[in-house]
Design a protein around this motif. Structure first.
Motif, mmCIF file in Angstrom:
data_model
loop_
_atom_site.group_PDB
_atom_site.id
_atom_site.type_symbol
_atom_site.label_atom_id
_atom_site.label_comp_id
_atom_site.label_asym_id
_atom_site.label_seq_id
_atom_site.Cartn_x
_atom_site.Cartn_y
_atom_site.Cartn_z
ATOM 1 N N THR A 369 0.809 -1.223 0.000
ATOM 2 C CA THR A 369 0.000 0.000 0.000
ATOM 3 C C THR A 369 0.841 1.270 0.000
ATOM 4 N N ALA A 370 2.170 1.160 0.040
ATOM 5 C CA ALA A 370 3.030 2.341 0.121
ATOM 6 C C ALA A 370 2.913 3.190 -1.137
ATOM 7 N N GLY A 371 2.682 4.492 -0.925
ATOM 8 C CA GLY A 371 2.608 5.430 -2.031
ATOM 9 C C GLY A 371 3.965 6.031 -2.334
ATOM 10 N N LEU A 372 3.989 6.993 -3.256
ATOM 11 C CA LEU A 372 5.250 7.598 -3.675
ATOM 12 C C LEU A 372 5.977 8.258 -2.513
ATOM 13 N N GLY A 373 5.243 8.981 -1.679
ATOM 14 C CA GLY A 373 5.882 9.668 -0.560
ATOM 15 C C GLY A 373 6.564 8.705 0.390
ATOM 16 N N ALA A 374 5.879 7.609 0.732
ATOM 17 C CA ALA A 374 6.467 6.620 1.629
ATOM 18 C C ALA A 374 7.681 5.955 0.989
ATOM 19 N N LEU A 375 7.648 5.751 -0.304
ATOM 20 C CA LEU A 375 8.780 5.148 -1.003
ATOM 21 C C LEU A 375 9.975 6.097 -1.027
#
Length: 509
Positions: A369-375
């Motif tokens: 579920t990780a989005g761009l920001g978390a990545l």
């Protein structure tokens, strides 16, 4: 590696030494003089050195100074039956000299006291009354007129030349470490000075110190795995506090505009040179402020704590200078990656699939579920975080990893949040607080979904906290400062266990 104390423990001789000391104690019990509690010291070694250390022998003889002092005997040197020198150590060091020499003689101290001194052992706690003088080598010394054994030590101290060398033994037997090692005593006096400095600074700035629960019905305030316990009387599951945040913000709702707590937190996670399952933080919240104000204030708190504990804001850590006097740097997550791990293009840092592949090189598998920001944050942690030596605020964290922070009014997907790093580790975390009850409720629901997807550190839904926000919380800023990690830096300690009096260790076999 073994230590002197371990070698003694392994040797038959130690049992003999302990047996001999127990026999001495038994004799004292028969005489009715074991463990007296009527001796009241009036002086400290450090104070005597400070006040009289510069006096000449002639000055001390002209105006005799009577002292009453107690301390642990660390050295003893006998000159036959008629005289003996010993060194006592009290609690007045280590910033000043916490040891002082005593001199006992048959004529002045008395035959009975001299005979008793002959049987006293290193580690015994003695009470002395006498007058100050200086020896031929100009050492400030107490000429003893009265001598008493206050506490009999049954175990031998480690070898005086090697001290307590084994790290694990130092942590397990901190009481022995404190007796033997001046550096250890200095570290913990500095810790106390830093915490006192923080408390004074907060009160000076009109913050009210409060206490919030350590047993929670719902763990919250941080993304962490909690310790779980059970309350028998209420027959309910409870959690040890992972952070005081949600309770402190309830107080802001209640009308306390500025609050802080120096608190113990518990997180059921890994143990390392930077992590202990029980740790100390200082969290504070100020109404009508934002994260920019918080960064300035946090910087001032830390700088003053370093000055009060260390004497200067210019520190040395691991042989490398760290200057807390200069303004702290501020970078976004992407700016930090570009500065410390150059080579990524803007297109690559905005491509979630690329970052996922890049993270595989570091052995990191992000949640589905990780989005761009978390990545991007994960990539920062792998490539740039350890290089942040000078104090640096990393700002503008993504919403998905900041469930309690206010979203930016100008940039979609990020929050008004920062983390402070120095010497390659996180020291503080703060943000403009989310005071929109409906937005907070949606964030909690997203955390619940992440937990259901396998994220053990995701937050629970806290209905009472949402209810508190529905009464209305003023805009506010809040920050938590890791006291243990800050003390590692201030005292130049490589391991978090070095700044914890009693760190957690595996149980001894």
């Amino acid at each position: 590696m073994t230590t002197d104390i371990q070698e003694q423990a392994a040797a038959p001789d130690e049992n003999k030494i302990i047996a001999e000391r127990r026999a001495k104690l038994a004799a004292l019990r028969e005489q009715g003089v074991a463990f007296p509690n009527d001796f009241r010291p009036e002086h400290k070694a450090a104070d005597l050195h400070a006040q009289y250390g510069s006096k000449t022998r002639e000055e001390l003889e002209a105006e005799p100074v009577t002292v009453v002092l107690a301390g642990r005997m660390m050295l003893k040197r006998e000159a036959g039956k008629k005289a003996a020198f010993a060194t006592l150590q009290d609690a007045s060091g280590p910033k000043a000299d916490g040891r002082i020499q005593i001199y006992a003689t048959l004529d002045l101290t008395g035959e009975a006291a001299m005979a008793a001194l002959h049987h006293y052992d290193l580690g015994d706690i003695l009470g002395v009354t006498g007058t100050l003088f200086k020896t031929k080598t100009d050492e400030l010394t107490i000429k003893v007129t009265e001598l008493r054994l206050i506490t009999k030590s049954l175990r031998p101290l480690p070898d005086k030349f090697h001290g307590l060398a084994d790290q694990e033994t130092k942590y397990r037997q901190r009481y022995v470490d404190l007796i033997m090692n001046e550096e250890t005593r200095r570290t913990f006096k500095a810790r106390t000075a830093a915490i006192s400095s923080i408390r004074r600074f907060m009160e000076k700035n009109e913050f009210m110190e409060v206490e919030t629960p350590m047993l929670h019905t719902i763990p919250g305030g941080a993304a962490a795995k909690p310790f779980i316990t059970h309350h028998n009387a209420l027959d309910m599951q409870m959690f040890l506090r992972i952070a005081p945040e949600l309770y402190l913000k309830r107080l802001v709702v209640g009308g306390f505009d500025r609050v802080f707590e120096i608190n113990r937190n518990f997180r059921n996670e890994g143990v390392s040179i930077r992590h202990n399952p029980e740790f100390t933080m200082m969290e504070f919240y100020a109404a009508y402020t934002d994260y920019k104000w918080l960064m300035d204030f946090t910087e001032a708190v830390i700088r003053q704590a370093a000055i009060d504990a260390h004497g200067t804001a210019t520190l040395t850590y691991g042989g490398r200078e760290l200057d807390l006097a200069k303004p702290f740097h501020r970078l976004t997550i992407v700016e930090a990656i570009n500065k410390y791990a150059p080579g990524y293009t803007p297109e690559q840092l905005n491509d979630a699939d690329f970052i996922k592949e890049e993270l595989k090189k570091f052995g990191v598998k992000p949640f589905a579920t990780a989005g761009l920001g978390a990545l991007q944050l994960a990539l920062f942690e792998e490539t740039a975080e350890a290089q942040l030596w000078e104090p640096t605020y990393i700002i503008d964290y993504p919403v998905e990893v900041s469930p309690l922070a206010r979203a930016s009014d100008t940039v979609a997907g990020i929050t008004e949040r920062f983390e402070l790093f120095m010497v390659g580790r996180e020291i503080a975390n703060g943000f403009s607080e989310l005071n929109d009850a409906e937005d907070q409720s949606a964030r909690f629901l997203a955390q619940v979904a992440a937990k259901d997807a396998g994220d053990e550190e995701a937050m629970f839904y806290d209905a009472d906290y949402i209810r508190a926000l529905e009464y209305g919380m003023p805009p506010a800023g809040g920050c938590g400062i890791g006291i243990d990690r800050l003390m590692m830096i201030i005292t130049d300690s490589p391991n978090i266990r070095d700044v914890l009096l009693f760190p957690h260790l595996r149980r001894e076999d």
